[in-house]
Write a protein that holds these residues in place. Sequence first.
Motif, PDB file in Angstrom:
ATOM      1  N   ASN A 151       0.830  -1.211   0.000  1.00  0.00           N
ATOM      2  CA  ASN A 151       0.000   0.000   0.000  1.00  0.00           C
ATOM      3  C   ASN A 151       0.864   1.261   0.000  1.00  0.00           C
ATOM      4  OD1 ASN A 151      -2.203  -1.699   0.131  1.00  0.00           O
ATOM      5  ND2 ASN A 151      -2.581  -1.373   2.309  1.00  0.00           N
ATOM      6  N   TYR A 152       1.930   1.239   0.801  1.00  0.00           N
ATOM      7  CA  TYR A 152       2.812   2.406   0.857  1.00  0.00           C
ATOM      8  C   TYR A 152       3.468   2.651  -0.498  1.00  0.00           C
ATOM      9  CZ  TYR A 152       6.888   5.283   1.604  1.00  0.00           C
ATOM     10  OH  TYR A 152       7.836   6.268   1.476  1.00  0.00           O
ATOM     11  N   LEU A 153       3.989   1.596  -1.115  1.00  0.00           N
ATOM     12  CA  LEU A 153       4.672   1.768  -2.390  1.00  0.00           C
ATOM     13  C   LEU A 153       3.702   2.226  -3.472  1.00  0.00           C
ATOM     14  CD1 LEU A 153       7.134  -1.266  -2.284  1.00  0.00           C
ATOM     15  CD2 LEU A 153       7.543   1.119  -1.644  1.00  0.00           C
ATOM     16  N   GLN A 154       2.468   1.738  -3.426  1.00  0.00           N
ATOM     17  CA  GLN A 154       1.457   2.242  -4.361  1.00  0.00           C
ATOM     18  C   GLN A 154       1.208   3.736  -4.143  1.00  0.00           C
ATOM     19  OE1 GLN A 154      -1.670  -0.595  -3.300  1.00  0.00           O
ATOM     20  NE2 GLN A 154      -1.682  -1.363  -5.409  1.00  0.00           N
ATOM     21  N   SER A 155       1.275   4.155  -2.894  1.00  0.00           N
ATOM     22  CA  SER A 155       0.957   5.552  -2.566  1.00  0.00           C
ATOM     23  C   SER A 155       2.001   6.538  -3.079  1.00  0.00           C
ATOM     24  CB  SER A 155       0.810   5.720  -1.045  1.00  0.00           C
ATOM     25  OG  SER A 155       2.073   5.728  -0.397  1.00  0.00           O
ATOM     26  N   ILE A 156       3.226   6.067  -3.357  1.00  0.00           N
ATOM     27  CA  ILE A 156       4.267   6.981  -3.831  1.00  0.00           C
ATOM     28  C   ILE A 156       4.419   6.930  -5.360  1.00  0.00           C
ATOM     29  CG2 ILE A 156       5.500   6.916  -1.641  1.00  0.00           C
ATOM     30  CD1 ILE A 156       7.587   5.113  -2.977  1.00  0.00           C
ATOM     31  N   ALA A 157       3.550   6.158  -6.027  1.00  0.00           N
ATOM     32  CA  ALA A 157       3.540   6.149  -7.493  1.00  0.00           C
ATOM     33  C   ALA A 157       3.231   7.566  -7.991  1.00  0.00           C
ATOM     34  CB  ALA A 157       2.501   5.161  -7.998  1.00  0.00           C
ATOM     35  N   PRO A 158       3.785   7.981  -9.141  1.00  0.00           N
ATOM     36  CA  PRO A 158       4.474   7.155 -10.140  1.00  0.00           C
ATOM     37  C   PRO A 158       5.966   6.984  -9.905  1.00  0.00           C
ATOM     38  CG  PRO A 158       4.208   9.355 -10.990  1.00  0.00           C
ATOM     39  CD  PRO A 158       3.521   9.341  -9.642  1.00  0.00           C
ATOM     40  N   ARG A 159       6.457   7.329  -8.717  1.00  0.00           N
ATOM     41  CA  ARG A 159       7.885   7.123  -8.446  1.00  0.00           C
ATOM     42  C   ARG A 159       8.228   5.647  -8.641  1.00  0.00           C
ATOM     43  NH1 ARG A 159      11.503  10.117  -4.950  1.00  0.00           N
ATOM     44  NH2 ARG A 159       9.690  11.215  -4.102  1.00  0.00           N
ATOM     45  N   LYS A 160       9.268   5.370  -9.403  1.00  0.00           N
ATOM     46  CA  LYS A 160       9.695   3.992  -9.636  1.00  0.00           C
ATOM     47  C   LYS A 160      10.420   3.453  -8.410  1.00  0.00           C
ATOM     48  CE  LYS A 160      10.214   4.389 -14.662  1.00  0.00           C
ATOM     49  NZ  LYS A 160       9.795   5.796 -14.804  1.00  0.00           N
ATOM     50  N   VAL A 161      10.180   2.163  -8.112  1.00  0.00           N
ATOM     51  CA  VAL A 161      10.794   1.499  -6.960  1.00  0.00           C
ATOM     52  C   VAL A 161      11.496   0.226  -7.427  1.00  0.00           C
ATOM     53  CG1 VAL A 161      10.389   0.388  -4.724  1.00  0.00           C
ATOM     54  CG2 VAL A 161       9.025   2.404  -5.397  1.00  0.00           C
ATOM     55  N   LEU A 162      12.749   0.072  -7.043  1.00  0.00           N
ATOM     56  CA  LEU A 162      13.520  -1.144  -7.296  1.00  0.00           C
ATOM     57  C   LEU A 162      13.647  -1.865  -5.964  1.00  0.00           C
ATOM     58  CD1 LEU A 162      16.258   0.442  -9.604  1.00  0.00           C
ATOM     59  CD2 LEU A 162      14.236  -0.845 -10.319  1.00  0.00           C
ATOM     60  N   LEU A 163      12.883  -2.935  -5.783  1.00  0.00           N
ATOM     61  CA  LEU A 163      12.770  -3.601  -4.489  1.00  0.00           C
ATOM     62  C   LEU A 163      13.697  -4.808  -4.426  1.00  0.00           C
ATOM     63  CD1 LEU A 163      11.329  -3.747  -1.740  1.00  0.00           C
ATOM     64  CD2 LEU A 163       9.619  -5.228  -2.833  1.00  0.00           C
ATOM     65  N   ARG A 164      14.723  -4.723  -3.621  1.00  0.00           N
ATOM     66  CA  ARG A 164      15.698  -5.798  -3.441  1.00  0.00           C
ATOM     67  C   ARG A 164      15.247  -6.677  -2.271  1.00  0.00           C
ATOM     68  NH1 ARG A 164      19.679  -1.849  -1.775  1.00  0.00           N
ATOM     69  NH2 ARG A 164      20.900  -3.632  -1.105  1.00  0.00           N
ATOM     70  N   ALA A 165      14.400  -7.626  -2.562  1.00  0.00           N
ATOM     71  CA  ALA A 165      13.814  -8.474  -1.511  1.00  0.00           C
ATOM     72  C   ALA A 165      14.824  -9.533  -1.072  1.00  0.00           C
ATOM     73  CB  ALA A 165      12.548  -9.144  -2.027  1.00  0.00           C
ATOM     74  N   GLY A 166      15.150  -9.531   0.222  1.00  0.00           N
ATOM     75  CA  GLY A 166      16.140 -10.478   0.724  1.00  0.00           C
ATOM     76  C   GLY A 166      17.480 -10.270   0.052  1.00  0.00           C
ATOM     77  N   TYR A 167      17.934  -9.010   0.026  1.00  0.00           N
ATOM     78  CA  TYR A 167      19.168  -8.656  -0.671  1.00  0.00           C
ATOM     79  C   TYR A 167      20.354  -9.451  -0.124  1.00  0.00           C
ATOM     80  CZ  TYR A 167      19.681  -5.646   3.446  1.00  0.00           C
ATOM     81  OH  TYR A 167      19.752  -5.177   4.739  1.00  0.00           O
ATOM     82  N   GLU A 168      21.318  -9.693  -1.006  1.00  0.00           N
ATOM     83  CA  GLU A 168      22.488 -10.526  -0.699  1.00  0.00           C
ATOM     84  C   GLU A 168      22.066 -11.907  -0.198  1.00  0.00           C
ATOM     85  OE1 GLU A 168      26.062  -7.418  -0.012  1.00  0.00           O
ATOM     86  OE2 GLU A 168      24.948  -7.934   1.787  1.00  0.00           O
ATOM     87  N   PHE A 169      21.224 -12.537  -1.007  1.00  0.00           N
ATOM     88  CA  PHE A 169      20.657 -13.834  -0.636  1.00  0.00           C
ATOM     89  C   PHE A 169      21.720 -14.884  -0.344  1.00  0.00           C
ATOM     90  CE2 PHE A 169      20.955 -13.604  -5.276  1.00  0.00           C
ATOM     91  CZ  PHE A 169      21.685 -14.740  -5.573  1.00  0.00           C
ATOM     92  N   ASP A 170      22.875 -14.809  -1.032  1.00  0.00           N
ATOM     93  CA  ASP A 170      23.929 -15.799  -0.810  1.00  0.00           C
ATOM     94  C   ASP A 170      25.068 -15.267   0.045  1.00  0.00           C
ATOM     95  OD1 ASP A 170      24.847 -14.028  -2.700  1.00  0.00           O
ATOM     96  OD2 ASP A 170      25.437 -15.542  -4.174  1.00  0.00           O
ATOM     97  N   GLY A 171      24.781 -14.226   0.818  1.00  0.00           N
ATOM     98  CA  GLY A 171      25.720 -13.772   1.834  1.00  0.00           C
ATOM     99  C   GLY A 171      25.509 -14.605   3.088  1.00  0.00           C
ATOM    100  N   MET A 172      26.542 -15.267   3.551  1.00  0.00           N
ATOM    101  CA  MET A 172      26.390 -16.209   4.663  1.00  0.00           C
ATOM    102  C   MET A 172      25.879 -15.537   5.932  1.00  0.00           C
ATOM    103  SD  MET A 172      30.455 -16.720   5.057  1.00  0.00           S
ATOM    104  CE  MET A 172      31.527 -15.337   5.418  1.00  0.00           C
ATOM    105  N   TRP A 173      26.087 -14.226   6.038  1.00  0.00           N
ATOM    106  CA  TRP A 173      25.643 -13.469   7.201  1.00  0.00           C
ATOM    107  C   TRP A 173      24.117 -13.352   7.265  1.00  0.00           C
ATOM    108  CZ3 TRP A 173      29.085 -12.007   3.469  1.00  0.00           C
ATOM    109  CH2 TRP A 173      28.585 -11.257   2.403  1.00  0.00           C
ATOM    110  N   ASN A 174      23.419 -13.710   6.186  1.00  0.00           N
ATOM    111  CA  ASN A 174      21.954 -13.652   6.183  1.00  0.00           C
ATOM    112  C   ASN A 174      21.290 -14.985   6.506  1.00  0.00           C
ATOM    113  OD1 ASN A 174      21.535 -10.898   5.594  1.00  0.00           O
ATOM    114  ND2 ASN A 174      22.082 -11.249   3.455  1.00  0.00           N
ATOM    115  N   CYS A 175      22.060 -16.063   6.465  1.00  0.00           N
ATOM    116  CA  CYS A 175      21.600 -17.378   6.936  1.00  0.00           C
ATOM    117  C   CYS A 175      20.431 -17.955   6.153  1.00  0.00           C
ATOM    118  CB  CYS A 175      21.226 -17.317   8.415  1.00  0.00           C
ATOM    119  SG  CYS A 175      22.500 -16.630   9.482  1.00  0.00           S
ATOM    120  N   TYR A 176      20.261 -17.550   4.891  1.00  0.00           N
ATOM    121  CA  TYR A 176      19.161 -18.092   4.105  1.00  0.00           C
ATOM    122  C   TYR A 176      19.434 -19.534   3.687  1.00  0.00           C
ATOM    123  CZ  TYR A 176      17.501 -13.263   3.464  1.00  0.00           C
ATOM    124  OH  TYR A 176      17.032 -11.983   3.656  1.00  0.00           O
TER     125      TYR A 176
END
Length: 396
Positions: A151-176
Motif C-alpha cells: 500500500n505504501y509503495l502504491q501511494s508513492i507512485a508514479p515514483r519507480k521502486v527497485l525492491l531488493r527483496a532479501g538482498y544478498e541472498f547468498d551472503g552467509m551473514w543472512n543465513c538463508y
Amino acid sequence: MKWFPKTHCILILSCLMLVSGGCSGEPASATSDPAKPIITGKFTPPEGKTLMIIGQDSETIADYQRAVPQDNLEGVTLYTMLKSPDPKQTLHGVFSTGNWNSGDVNFGDTLQAAPDAVLAIGLAFDDCNDEDHSANIAAGHYDKSLQTLVNYLQSIAPRKVLLRAGYEFDGMWNCYEPETYKAAFRHIAQAMKAADNVAMVWQSAAWPAPQFAGDRTHLYDHNDPQHIAKWYPGDDVVDWISISSFYRDDSRFNFELTIHPVEAQQLYVDFARAKQIPLMISEAAPQSYRTEKQTQSFIALNTQTPLPAEQIWQDWYQRFFDFIYDNRDVIRAVAYINTHWESQSRWYCAPDTSPPDPQCPEGNWGDSRVQGHPFIKAQWLEQVNNDALWIQTGAY
C-alpha cells in the motif's frame, strides 16, 4: 549492506560484500555493441544509459545533496525490514525514523528532498538468530505487514521502486536456505504485482570467501556450477538481477579467497546478459579506503597506509567505471554508498584491530565520500554528469 545485527559475528567479520571490476578500457560510445543482446525488462533505462543511485541512509544522502550539488540526484537507496506479522513491529524507516547505528533512515524525509529520484529499497528478512522469516513470509504469516508495504509503495507512485527483496541472498551473514528464500521472494513478488511502480530485484553478495560459513560453505560457494540455479527464484518474478561491488581486485583481503572477486561478479553479469535482464550494482563503495585522509588498508585489519587521492581513483574508481562501461549493455543501474563509514558506530573499526573484536565488529570500511577529496569529487562529476552515458533528472 548488512543493516541488522547478527549473533554470528565471526562470520560477519568478512561479511562486507563484494563484486569486482578490473576491466579496462575507455567509456564506450552511446551506441551498444550490436553483437550483444538488447536488454529489456521493467524500468530498464533507455539503451546506452545507466541510472546512478546514491545511498544508503537519509543522513548520508542529505550530505551528498549538500556537498555535491553539481549532480542531480536520480536515485536513492534506503533500507527496511519484513520480520513481523505486525506492521508496527517492522518496516522501520518507512513510517518513522529507523537507525541501526548506521545513520537515520527516514523514507519521508529523503523522498521529499529528492522528489524526482527512483527509490531502491533493501528489504531484509534474514533468517539468523533462530528466526525463520523466509518460511513465515512464504507461508503468509507476515501478509498484513507485506500488504502495508504494498500500500505504501502504491501511494508513492508514479515514483519507480527497485525492491531488493532479501538482498544478498547468498551472503552467509543472512543465513538463508535456498528453498525457503526462493519461496519468500516469490511470495513478495506476487504481492507486489498490485504495485505497478515496483520492480523486483534479485541481489547476490558475490562474496569470495564462503569458507567462513563452516559446514554451510556449500550454500555460498560460487565455484559450484549450480550455485545460481540453486538460488534463482524464476524468470516470472525477477525483473532485475543484481550484485554487490566493493572490491576491484583481491588486494584488500588478508585471508584466503576461493574465487577472485572479478570472477564472482562476472558470473551474474553473464547470467543477466543471457537472460536479457538488466543488472543493477546495488551496493558499491571502495571498502577500506579513506578518501579524505587518503589512506588504504585491509577490510579485516585496520592498518592504514598513505595513498594519494589520484591513486585511490585509479585503483578503485577508474576500475569501477571501466567495469560498468565494459558491460554497459547489461549494467543499467548503479548504487554507490557515499558515506563516512567509520563515523557510524556500526561500521567503526579501531586502529590495528580485526573482526570480531568489539572495536571492529563489521570489519574495516573507511570513508567512501566522493566529496572527501577535491580530485575524487571532480573526477566523479566528470563521469556521472556525462549525458551520453548516464540518466539525468527527468530523462527516465
